[in-house]
Design a protein around this motif. Structure first.
Motif, PDB file in Angstrom:
ATOM      1  N   ILE A  56      48.217  29.478  52.449  1.00 32.61           N
ATOM      2  CA  ILE A  56      48.484  29.333  51.016  1.00 32.61           C
ATOM      3  C   ILE A  56      47.699  30.421  50.310  1.00 32.61           C
ATOM      4  N   ILE A  57      48.412  31.262  49.573  1.00 33.62           N
ATOM      5  CA  ILE A  57      47.868  32.495  49.009  1.00 33.62           C
ATOM      6  C   ILE A  57      47.845  32.436  47.488  1.00 33.62           C
ATOM      7  N   PRO A  58      46.703  32.806  46.871  1.00 30.75           N
ATOM      8  CA  PRO A  58      46.627  32.833  45.407  1.00 30.75           C
ATOM      9  C   PRO A  58      47.177  34.146  44.846  1.00 30.75           C
ATOM     10  N   GLY A  59      48.486  34.219  44.687  1.00 30.13           N
ATOM     11  CA  GLY A  59      49.117  35.432  44.171  1.00 30.13           C
ATOM     12  C   GLY A  59      48.956  35.549  42.667  1.00 30.13           C
ATOM     13  N   THR A  60      48.998  36.770  42.160  1.00 28.09           N
ATOM     14  CA  THR A  60      48.882  36.962  40.710  1.00 28.09           C
ATOM     15  C   THR A  60      50.056  36.337  39.971  1.00 28.09           C
ATOM     16  N   GLU A  61      51.197  36.189  40.646  1.00 28.09           N
ATOM     17  CA  GLU A  61      52.373  35.575  40.036  1.00 28.09           C
ATOM     18  C   GLU A  61      52.411  34.072  40.298  1.00 28.09           C
TER      19      GLU A  61
END
Length: 170
Positions: A56-61
């Protein structure tokens, strides 16, 4: 001359189609069951080819999850929590200060960060103290200055780390 190059082009194209078709059909019959994770910071590889259930990745979007056979995707990450899910019961969480994540068509995901720290290794009192110091620095800096911008970034990063620890900073 034109017809000869046209014939060569057609031959190369037909050969390429055959290779692509064989590659595609073998991928379709051998669907991946896990994600191969490469996760690194400038000074070390945290995971290299680790077989995991999801990331699970904290993307800017927005936050997003990667599982086996995910579509190819490139994302810039924001400061936040990256979760590596090994299976239904075991996971690790890392605070990442930003970076990039690239998911390839072959269920390989590369995550590159400037800094990553296990959430379990964060010290709540140090995070709180760093937030207060950054807040003070922002208040005393000239409006619009580089010092103010750096202090605001420090505040935001420490606020996000605090949230990961259950602290409310603000």
């Amino acid at each position: 001359m034109l017809s000869r190059s046209s014939t060569v082009a057609k031959t190369l194209l037909s050969r390429t189609r055959g290779v692509a078709a064989r590659s595609f059909s073998s991928e379709a019959t051998e669907a991946a069951t896990s994600v191969s994770l490469n996760f690194s910071v400038p000074y070390e590889s945290i995971y290299e080819g680790a077989s995991v259930e999801s990331v699970i990745i904290p993307g800017t979007e927005g936050e997003y999850g990667v599982t086996a056979n995910h579509v190819p995707y490139v994302a810039q990450m924001k400061p936040g929590i990256l979760t590596v899910q090994f299976d239904a019961t075991e996971s690790e969480q890392y605070f990442v200060a930003g970076g990039y994540a690239v998911t390839h068509a072959n269920s390989v995901t590369d995550v590159v960060c400037v800094e990553a720290v296990k959430v379990d290794d964060l010290d709540a009192s140090a995070v709180s103290a760093n937030y207060e110091a950054a807040k003070s620095a922002a208040a005393s800096a000239a409006s619009g200055s580089q010092e103010e911008a750096e202090a605001q970034i420090d505040m935001e990063v420490n606020k996000t780390m605090g949230a990961a620890l259950g602290l409310t900073l603000g």
